[in-house]
Design a protein around this motif. Sequence first.
Motif, mmCIF file in Angstrom:
data_model
loop_
_atom_site.group_PDB
_atom_site.id
_atom_site.type_symbol
_atom_site.label_atom_id
_atom_site.label_comp_id
_atom_site.label_asym_id
_atom_site.label_seq_id
_atom_site.Cartn_x
_atom_site.Cartn_y
_atom_site.Cartn_z
ATOM 1 N N TYR A 48 -1.401 -3.586 -11.532
ATOM 2 C CA TYR A 48 -2.489 -3.307 -10.624
ATOM 3 C C TYR A 48 -2.257 -2.061 -9.783
ATOM 4 O O TYR A 48 -3.063 -1.711 -8.942
ATOM 5 N N LEU A 49 -1.125 -1.423 -9.985
ATOM 6 C CA LEU A 49 -0.937 -0.136 -9.337
ATOM 7 C C LEU A 49 -1.969 0.819 -9.887
ATOM 8 O O LEU A 49 -2.320 0.790 -11.053
ATOM 9 N N SER A 50 -2.478 1.684 -9.049
ATOM 10 C CA SER A 50 -3.619 2.516 -9.404
ATOM 11 C C SER A 50 -3.403 3.310 -10.677
ATOM 12 O O SER A 50 -2.395 3.988 -10.838
ATOM 13 N N ARG A 77 -8.216 -11.253 -8.557
ATOM 14 C CA ARG A 77 -8.635 -10.359 -7.483
ATOM 15 C C ARG A 77 -7.995 -10.721 -6.146
ATOM 16 O O ARG A 77 -7.482 -9.859 -5.444
ATOM 17 N N LYS A 81 -5.281 -8.508 -3.958
ATOM 18 C CA LYS A 81 -5.630 -8.055 -2.622
ATOM 19 C C LYS A 81 -4.514 -8.388 -1.637
ATOM 20 O O LYS A 81 -4.125 -7.573 -0.800
ATOM 21 N N ALA A 84 -1.548 -6.130 -2.284
ATOM 22 C CA ALA A 84 -1.818 -4.751 -1.881
ATOM 23 C C ALA A 84 -1.643 -4.571 -0.384
ATOM 24 O O ALA A 84 -1.169 -3.522 0.073
ATOM 25 N N TYR A 91 1.008 3.086 -3.015
ATOM 26 C CA TYR A 91 -0.116 3.742 -3.649
ATOM 27 C C TYR A 91 -0.224 5.208 -3.241
ATOM 28 O O TYR A 91 -0.025 5.560 -2.080
ATOM 29 N N GLU A 355 -12.354 4.404 -11.638
ATOM 30 C CA GLU A 355 -11.856 3.175 -11.043
ATOM 31 C C GLU A 355 -11.855 3.253 -9.524
ATOM 32 O O GLU A 355 -11.669 4.317 -8.943
ATOM 33 N N HIS A 357 -10.626 2.714 -5.589
ATOM 34 C CA HIS A 357 -9.359 2.878 -4.897
ATOM 35 C C HIS A 357 -8.620 1.543 -4.916
ATOM 36 O O HIS A 357 -9.215 0.494 -4.647
ATOM 37 N N PRO A 358 -7.327 1.527 -5.257
ATOM 38 C CA PRO A 358 -6.621 0.269 -5.479
ATOM 39 C C PRO A 358 -6.455 -0.591 -4.234
ATOM 40 O O PRO A 358 -6.248 -1.799 -4.340
ATOM 41 N N LYS A 361 -10.739 -0.435 -2.291
ATOM 42 C CA LYS A 361 -11.791 -0.719 -3.272
ATOM 43 C C LYS A 361 -13.008 0.193 -3.137
ATOM 44 O O LYS A 361 -14.086 -0.141 -3.628
#
Length: 431
Positions: A48-50, A77, A81, A84, A91, A355, A357-358, A361
């Motif tokens: 899930y890293l950008s 999800r 979250k 993150a 990131y 995509e 922003h990780p 969002k």
Amino acid sequence: MARSTHKHHSSSTTKLVFLISCAGLLGAALIVDFLWASSSYSTAAAPYLSAASKWALQKSGIEVVPNVTLADITDKRKDVKDRAERTRERYLPATYADLPAPELPWEEMPPAPVPRLDGAAIQIKNLLYVFAGYGTLDYVHSHVDVYNFSTNTWGERFDMPKGMGHSHLGVATDGRYIYVVSGQYGPQCRGPTALTFVLDTETKTWRGMPPLPSPRYAPATQLWRGRLHVMGGSKENRHTPGLEHWSIAVEDGKALEQQWKTEIPIPRGGPHRACVVVNDRLLVIGGQEGDFMAKPGSPIFKCSRRLEVVYADAYMLDDEMKWKVLPPMPKPNSHIECSWVIVNNSIIIAGGTTEKHPVNKRMILVGEVFQFHLDSLTWSVIGKLPFRVKTTLTGFWEGWLYFTSGQRDRGADNPQPRKVIGDMWRTRLSL
């Protein structure tokens, strides 16, 4: 007596050493457990890293982005979250999503009469017909503006018929007639229409056609082998991807059939894709699953954010009437339905959205110009736009690539969308 005291002292020392050893072992165990948990978390979080970070490090070649679906991401999800929030420093800034690309010498041209977002455009010879679109979220246009590439001026303007969609349209042309399919009717996130219309560009008159079997937002639309094809898009709730594919026979701006025919479904549904016919092949490129929806109970159908998955997929329909998978775009890209032109046996695509922003969002706009070489079926990045922009409308005339309208970024260091524009720019392409 002295002997007895020595034994007691030795026993106490032994107990003390034992307790210290136990504490040491317990501490070591806690450290190992912490390191293991950190390692496990790092491994779990890695997917899930950008993807933007990967793109920033890419110096050459094309990286294939994993084929992630809306369902895959929805299940994870919440977990992502939470993670993150604890690892923000991992990131890179969102601007790192920009791919390395050469600078292009852009020249600013006369802007469109009105700014527009999610409008549509069709080029016929030296004229670019620009349809509808949002002026703001609360106001939509219901007219057509025409740009003349020969004189570099905006000229004609005429109204669209009542009942025609105001944004998220599907459009195609045979060189005289422009077919306008479905789309959203009204501002904010109102519902779609199933109605279809045809514009005779010589007489500036409209006529109706059989409606689609179901309304759609931003379906992929093209004329191919005498039939008008409509594929994908979003369903009536504006969020659920549609896989349906319909076609109807047309000639000289008229439908030759009373009903749409069901064709082979598209492999992956969703709106905001480029749909191109070239070399007698039908191509569908990019797009997304999911979109904004109307807020439940809102009297104005106020737009409410939902999860969206942008993808890089490309497909081709050929003589066998089966979908073939083509090499994906250099990065996921959506909002490009009217952002393409054909130049020297290649497809040029300008801007779009990629995509999210990780961490926060937020939507990230695209500022690159892509080329898909039809002879080798390979992608390259051939330049940068003067700014990042989505749903821009493109044309090509006498060696010049033009683009107008859409929603641009907040600045060179901020790829998030901000201002709806009517700007017109051009650059000379030598391919």
